[in-house]
Design a protein around this motif. Sequence first.
Motif, PDB file in Angstrom:
ATOM      1  N   MET A  26      29.483  36.834  40.939  1.00 21.56           N
ATOM      2  CA  MET A  26      28.410  36.189  40.261  1.00 21.56           C
ATOM      3  C   MET A  26      28.959  35.345  39.097  1.00 21.56           C
ATOM      4  O   MET A  26      29.658  34.468  39.570  1.00 21.56           O
ATOM      5  N   ALA A  27      28.977  35.552  37.918  1.00 21.75           N
ATOM      6  CA  ALA A  27      29.612  34.933  36.943  1.00 21.75           C
ATOM      7  C   ALA A  27      31.128  35.138  36.547  1.00 21.75           C
ATOM      8  O   ALA A  27      31.688  34.468  35.784  1.00 21.75           O
ATOM      9  N   TRP A  28      31.382  36.213  37.106  1.00 24.76           N
ATOM     10  CA  TRP A  28      32.812  36.887  36.473  1.00 24.76           C
ATOM     11  C   TRP A  28      33.753  36.165  37.703  1.00 24.76           C
ATOM     12  O   TRP A  28      33.576  36.282  38.943  1.00 24.76           O
ATOM     13  N   THR A  29      35.148  36.096  37.213  1.00 25.71           N
ATOM     14  CA  THR A  29      36.058  35.846  38.046  1.00 25.71           C
ATOM     15  C   THR A  29      37.373  36.591  37.377  1.00 25.71           C
ATOM     16  O   THR A  29      37.814  36.662  36.095  1.00 25.71           O
ATOM     17  N   PHE A  30      37.996  37.142  38.510  1.00 28.78           N
ATOM     18  CA  PHE A  30      39.097  38.104  37.960  1.00 28.78           C
ATOM     19  C   PHE A  30      40.234  37.987  39.377  1.00 28.78           C
ATOM     20  O   PHE A  30      39.875  37.746  40.248  1.00 28.78           O
ATOM     21  N   SER A  31      41.292  38.597  38.831  1.00 28.54           N
ATOM     22  CA  SER A  31      42.317  38.846  39.934  1.00 28.54           C
ATOM     23  C   SER A  31      42.800  40.179  39.878  1.00 28.54           C
ATOM     24  O   SER A  31      42.917  40.854  38.869  1.00 28.54           O
ATOM     25  N   LEU A  32      42.986  40.540  41.365  1.00 25.08           N
ATOM     26  CA  LEU A  32      43.566  41.879  41.514  1.00 25.08           C
ATOM     27  C   LEU A  32      44.412  41.903  42.611  1.00 25.08           C
ATOM     28  O   LEU A  32      44.346  41.087  43.608  1.00 25.08           O
ATOM     29  N   PRO A  33      45.476  42.709  42.798  1.00 24.28           N
ATOM     30  CA  PRO A  33      46.202  42.953  43.895  1.00 24.28           C
ATOM     31  C   PRO A  33      45.262  43.220  45.182  1.00 24.28           C
ATOM     32  O   PRO A  33      44.146  44.130  44.959  1.00 24.28           O
ATOM     33  N   LEU A  34      45.560  42.464  46.334  1.00 33.01           N
ATOM     34  CA  LEU A  34      44.611  42.865  47.505  1.00 33.01           C
ATOM     35  C   LEU A  34      44.428  44.004  47.928  1.00 33.01           C
ATOM     36  O   LEU A  34      43.345  44.458  48.480  1.00 33.01           O
ATOM     37  N   GLY A  35      45.581  45.122  48.065  1.00 30.15           N
ATOM     38  CA  GLY A  35      45.429  46.399  48.365  1.00 30.15           C
ATOM     39  C   GLY A  35      44.483  47.191  47.363  1.00 30.15           C
ATOM     40  O   GLY A  35      43.528  48.119  47.844  1.00 30.15           O
ATOM     41  N   VAL A  36      44.563  46.919  45.992  1.00 33.11           N
ATOM     42  CA  VAL A  36      43.720  47.450  45.185  1.00 33.11           C
ATOM     43  C   VAL A  36      42.283  47.252  45.259  1.00 33.11           C
ATOM     44  O   VAL A  36      41.137  47.944  45.157  1.00 33.11           O
ATOM     45  N   ALA A  37      41.974  45.577  45.549  1.00 35.34           N
ATOM     46  CA  ALA A  37      40.537  45.364  45.851  1.00 35.34           C
ATOM     47  C   ALA A  37      40.033  46.005  46.868  1.00 35.34           C
ATOM     48  O   ALA A  37      39.068  46.577  47.001  1.00 35.34           O
ATOM     49  N   MET A  38      40.838  46.271  48.122  1.00 36.88           N
ATOM     50  CA  MET A  38      40.055  46.947  49.386  1.00 36.88           C
ATOM     51  C   MET A  38      40.072  48.365  49.036  1.00 36.88           C
ATOM     52  O   MET A  38      38.860  48.744  49.570  1.00 36.88           O
ATOM     53  N   LEU A  39      40.807  48.748  48.364  1.00 35.09           N
ATOM     54  CA  LEU A  39      40.726  50.372  48.043  1.00 35.09           C
ATOM     55  C   LEU A  39      39.382  50.468  47.202  1.00 35.09           C
ATOM     56  O   LEU A  39      38.398  51.384  47.574  1.00 35.09           O
ATOM     57  N   LEU A  40      39.343  49.556  45.998  1.00 36.82           N
ATOM     58  CA  LEU A  40      38.011  49.568  45.338  1.00 36.82           C
ATOM     59  C   LEU A  40      36.603  49.449  46.331  1.00 36.82           C
ATOM     60  O   LEU A  40      35.690  49.997  45.953  1.00 36.82           O
ATOM     61  N   SER A  41      36.894  48.491  47.076  1.00 33.85           N
ATOM     62  CA  SER A  41      35.799  47.997  47.749  1.00 33.85           C
ATOM     63  C   SER A  41      35.299  49.428  49.017  1.00 33.85           C
ATOM     64  O   SER A  41      34.080  49.604  49.186  1.00 33.85           O
ATOM     65  N   ALA A  42      36.574  50.036  49.514  1.00 32.89           N
ATOM     66  CA  ALA A  42      36.216  51.307  50.212  1.00 32.89           C
ATOM     67  C   ALA A  42      35.637  52.469  49.505  1.00 32.89           C
ATOM     68  O   ALA A  42      34.600  53.181  49.955  1.00 32.89           O
ATOM     69  N   ILE A  43      36.030  52.574  48.045  1.00 36.26           N
ATOM     70  CA  ILE A  43      35.478  53.605  47.240  1.00 36.26           C
ATOM     71  C   ILE A  43      33.832  53.297  46.645  1.00 36.26           C
ATOM     72  O   ILE A  43      33.022  54.195  47.075  1.00 36.26           O
ATOM     73  N   ALA A  44      33.672  51.777  46.807  1.00 35.00           N
ATOM     74  CA  ALA A  44      32.154  51.647  46.570  1.00 35.00           C
ATOM     75  C   ALA A  44      31.241  51.901  47.737  1.00 35.00           C
ATOM     76  O   ALA A  44      30.158  52.330  47.631  1.00 35.00           O
ATOM     77  N   GLY A  45      31.776  51.699  48.929  1.00 33.77           N
ATOM     78  CA  GLY A  45      31.096  51.956  50.152  1.00 33.77           C
ATOM     79  C   GLY A  45      30.928  53.359  50.369  1.00 33.77           C
ATOM     80  O   GLY A  45      29.899  53.919  50.591  1.00 33.77           O
ATOM     81  N   ALA A  46      31.949  54.264  49.784  1.00 32.58           N
ATOM     82  CA  ALA A  46      31.713  55.826  50.192  1.00 32.58           C
ATOM     83  C   ALA A  46      30.949  56.151  49.247  1.00 32.58           C
ATOM     84  O   ALA A  46      29.874  57.011  49.423  1.00 32.58           O
ATOM     85  N   LEU A  47      30.722  55.778  47.846  1.00 31.81           N
ATOM     86  CA  LEU A  47      29.776  56.134  46.821  1.00 31.81           C
ATOM     87  C   LEU A  47      28.470  55.613  47.307  1.00 31.81           C
ATOM     88  O   LEU A  47      27.387  56.408  47.221  1.00 31.81           O
ATOM     89  N   ILE A  48      28.137  54.645  47.850  1.00 28.52           N
ATOM     90  CA  ILE A  48      26.982  54.171  48.301  1.00 28.52           C
ATOM     91  C   ILE A  48      26.299  54.774  49.489  1.00 28.52           C
ATOM     92  O   ILE A  48      25.207  55.527  49.664  1.00 28.52           O
ATOM     93  N   MET A  49      27.321  55.317  50.579  1.00 32.54           N
ATOM     94  CA  MET A  49      26.985  56.338  51.570  1.00 32.54           C
ATOM     95  C   MET A  49      26.709  57.879  50.939  1.00 32.54           C
ATOM     96  O   MET A  49      25.735  58.265  51.454  1.00 32.54           O
TER      97      MET A  49
END
Length: 137
Positions: free
Chosen positions: A83-106
């Motif tokens: 959206m309006a946010w721009t940020f930088s993260l290590p790729l591995g951390v970003a993928m891990l956070l995405s997996a955690i978000a998917g698990a929480l939604i599930m």
Amino acid sequence: MGAPPTETGRAASSTGDTSPGAGTDTGEFVGSYEPVVDPALDAPVKRGVSGTVWAALIAGVIVLILLLVFIIQNNVGTRFEYMAWTFSLPLGVAMLLSAIAGALIMALVGSVRMFTLGRRVRKLERERERIKHTLEG
């Protein structure tokens, strides 16, 4: 029914032979000996909870080690825009956070389903009790 059993558990033949090999022609056991079997031996063996927990703990540690290796190998900074946010993260951390978000939604969707099924079961139990009281009284 024949001759009484001898010490070896075989019936003596009609000729009076009581040797260990003497018996009926078919070799069947003749006598009143009933083996005593403990009914607890027929019951299935229950696995303990501690063994299952231990196996799950070992599997969890292995997965965590694999995740750590993945994050360390993918430590390249990546720019993300949401959206309006721009940020930088290590790729591995970003993928891990995405997996955690998917698990929480599930887990959220699963919890809603469990909640609705629980309400339905309680409603059916009340209906069953009402029917039971109607039939008794």
